[in-house]
Design a protein around this motif. Structure first.
Motif, PDB file in Angstrom:
ATOM      1  N   LEU A  95      47.206  29.747  44.159  1.00 19.67           N
ATOM      2  CA  LEU A  95      45.960  30.406  44.536  1.00 19.67           C
ATOM      3  C   LEU A  95      44.833  30.054  43.574  1.00 19.67           C
ATOM      4  O   LEU A  95      43.660  30.034  43.962  1.00 19.67           O
ATOM      5  N   VAL A 128      49.856  36.266  43.156  1.00 17.13           N
ATOM      6  CA  VAL A 128      48.482  36.787  43.291  1.00 17.13           C
ATOM      7  C   VAL A 128      48.110  37.420  41.950  1.00 17.13           C
ATOM      8  O   VAL A 128      48.539  38.527  41.628  1.00 17.13           O
ATOM      9  N   THR A 133      41.199  37.938  45.267  1.00 16.18           N
ATOM     10  CA  THR A 133      41.543  36.761  46.066  1.00 16.18           C
ATOM     11  C   THR A 133      41.252  37.019  47.546  1.00 16.18           C
ATOM     12  O   THR A 133      41.623  38.061  48.094  1.00 16.18           O
ATOM     13  N   LEU A 135      42.308  36.783  50.725  1.00 18.56           N
ATOM     14  CA  LEU A 135      43.559  36.493  51.418  1.00 18.56           C
ATOM     15  C   LEU A 135      43.327  36.086  52.873  1.00 18.56           C
ATOM     16  O   LEU A 135      44.134  35.351  53.446  1.00 18.56           O
ATOM     17  N   ARG A 136      42.235  36.539  53.454  1.00 26.05           N
ATOM     18  CA  ARG A 136      41.935  36.093  54.825  1.00 26.05           C
ATOM     19  C   ARG A 136      41.685  34.588  54.863  1.00 26.05           C
ATOM     20  O   ARG A 136      42.201  33.875  55.739  1.00 26.05           O
ATOM     21  N   VAL A 138      42.812  32.481  52.747  1.00 31.41           N
ATOM     22  CA  VAL A 138      44.099  31.863  52.454  1.00 31.41           C
ATOM     23  C   VAL A 138      44.917  31.694  53.736  1.00 31.41           C
ATOM     24  O   VAL A 138      45.460  30.620  54.019  1.00 31.41           O
ATOM     25  N   VAL A 156      55.817  33.198  50.205  1.00 27.62           N
ATOM     26  CA  VAL A 156      55.080  33.647  49.021  1.00 27.62           C
ATOM     27  C   VAL A 156      56.050  33.839  47.863  1.00 27.62           C
ATOM     28  O   VAL A 156      57.240  34.096  48.059  1.00 27.62           O
ATOM     29  N   TRP A 159      55.113  38.111  45.369  1.00 24.90           N
ATOM     30  CA  TRP A 159      54.021  38.958  45.838  1.00 24.90           C
ATOM     31  C   TRP A 159      54.526  40.392  46.017  1.00 24.90           C
ATOM     32  O   TRP A 159      55.716  40.625  46.227  1.00 24.90           O
ATOM     33  N   ASN A 163      50.831  43.330  49.514  1.00 18.26           N
ATOM     34  CA  ASN A 163      50.092  42.110  49.822  1.00 18.26           C
ATOM     35  C   ASN A 163      50.740  41.337  50.978  1.00 18.26           C
ATOM     36  O   ASN A 163      50.035  40.726  51.791  1.00 18.26           O
ATOM     37  N   VAL A 167      48.833  40.275  54.491  1.00 17.55           N
ATOM     38  CA  VAL A 167      48.672  38.944  55.083  1.00 17.55           C
ATOM     39  C   VAL A 167      49.375  38.850  56.439  1.00 17.55           C
ATOM     40  O   VAL A 167      48.959  38.060  57.294  1.00 17.55           O
TER      41      VAL A 167
END
Length: 323
Positions: A95, A128, A133, A135-136, A138, A156, A159, A163, A167
């Motif tokens: 990230l 993360v 960050t 995330l959308r 991402v 991931v 995480w 989170n 997502v």
């Protein structure tokens, strides 16, 4: 090429990928081996059905030059006579290197260039660390990579359950594939997160577990602390884990196994497990990893989990929701 395919394989959700239950990692591995030894080890792994490799550009964008294990893997695969269709490639994306305009594309292009291929079967996103960050963005970028044929699935690494839930909702809103796998630290000593209620709900909903750090970077199986870098220490319990290692050795011996075999076998008992990630830099270590699969059948999952219960070090210390 002849493969014996002795390892069981498990489907990764509805991604179309079927993974061997063991995967070989690259972090601090190939750069510590003689080239011929690495070729022999990888060749033997694939012949045994262990044909999944976790390869990544390990280091932040500022690391110059980054470690070279992924570049070495390219030469090792060539020396072992592997075609791209012979193995499952799992890449890491970080990230910290996400580009606001181009998303993950430049980072993945660079990673694939270093390995010498045009696609990854799976990408795993790093931790993360920044709560801001986007995330959308991402998830949108991952959808773009999937549509371009550069990846087939994504997961991931370490995480939080919160989170991951977030997502998943974003993926549904955007009409793209959600994360299919969570790579989590999981061992006889570090179990609070994968065995906790928040992740149990995610696993029930179809998320798969990939176990990592199964020997705590060697702390669980070596008489002295490893000299190389090991992963983060949630809960600051590594000293307690080193203490548990003293009890692990005689327990493994009572089962006619090595400590490494018992560590790996334990992870294979998790009901949501799709794959256990191990690092082997010697043929003897690879053989122990392969032996661990039969150990579960010989001991029995319930007996094995009950036997290692006293070694659990992060119970009540690490939040099961994750970082």
């Amino acid at each position: 090429m002849t493969k014996t395919d002795t390892l069981p394989r498990r489907a990764l959700g509805d991604t179309g990928l079927t993974l061997p239950i063991l995967s070989l990692g690259s972090w601090h591995i190939y750069d510590r081996m003689h080239y011929g030894d690495a070729v022999e080890m990888v060749r033997h792994a694939v012949d045994a059905g262990l044909n999944m490799f976790d390869i990544g550009v390990y280091g932040t964008p500022e690391t110059t030059p980054p470690p070279m294990t992924d570049v070495l893997f390219s030469a090792i695969a060539r020396g072992a006579g592997l075609a791209r269709d012979d193995y499952v490639l799992s890449e890491k994306l970080w990230l910290e290197g996400f580009d606001a305009d181009q998303g993950f594309r430049p980072q993945l292009d660079n990673a694939l260039f270093r390995v010498g291929t045009d696609h990854a079967d799976l990408v795993v996103l790093g931790d993360v660390r920044d709560p801001e960050t986007d995330l959308r963005a991402v998830v949108e970028s991952l959808g773009d990579l999937h549509r371009a044929g550069l990846i087939r699935a994504w997961g991931v690494n370490n995480w939080s359950a919160e989170n991951i839930e977030h997502v998943k909702r974003l993926a549904a809103d955007l009409g793209v594939s959600p994360p299919s796998m969570a790579q989590l630290k999981y061992s006889v000593a570090r179990r609070a997160i994968p065995d906790g209620a928040p992740f149990a709900a995610l696993f029930e909903d179809g998320l798969a577990l990939q176990a990592s750090d199964v020997m705590e970077g060697g702390v669980l199986v070596k008489p002295s602390p490893p000299e190389r870098e090991v992963g983060r220490d949630p809960g600051n319990i590594r000293e307690r884990i080193a203490g548990a290692a003293r009890d692990l050795a005689p327990l493994a011996e009572s089962f006619g196994a090595t400590p490494a075999e018992l560590c790996i076998a334990f992870t294979l008992t998790h009901p949501a497990l799709v794959n256990t990630l191990v690092g082997t830099s010697r043929m003897s270590q690879l053989e122990q990893a392969l032996n661990a699969v039969g150990l579960v059948d010989r001991i029995g999952a319930d007996t094995l989990r009950a036997a290692v219960e006293p070694l659990w070090c992060d119970k009540g210390i690490v939040d099961p929701k994750g970082p």
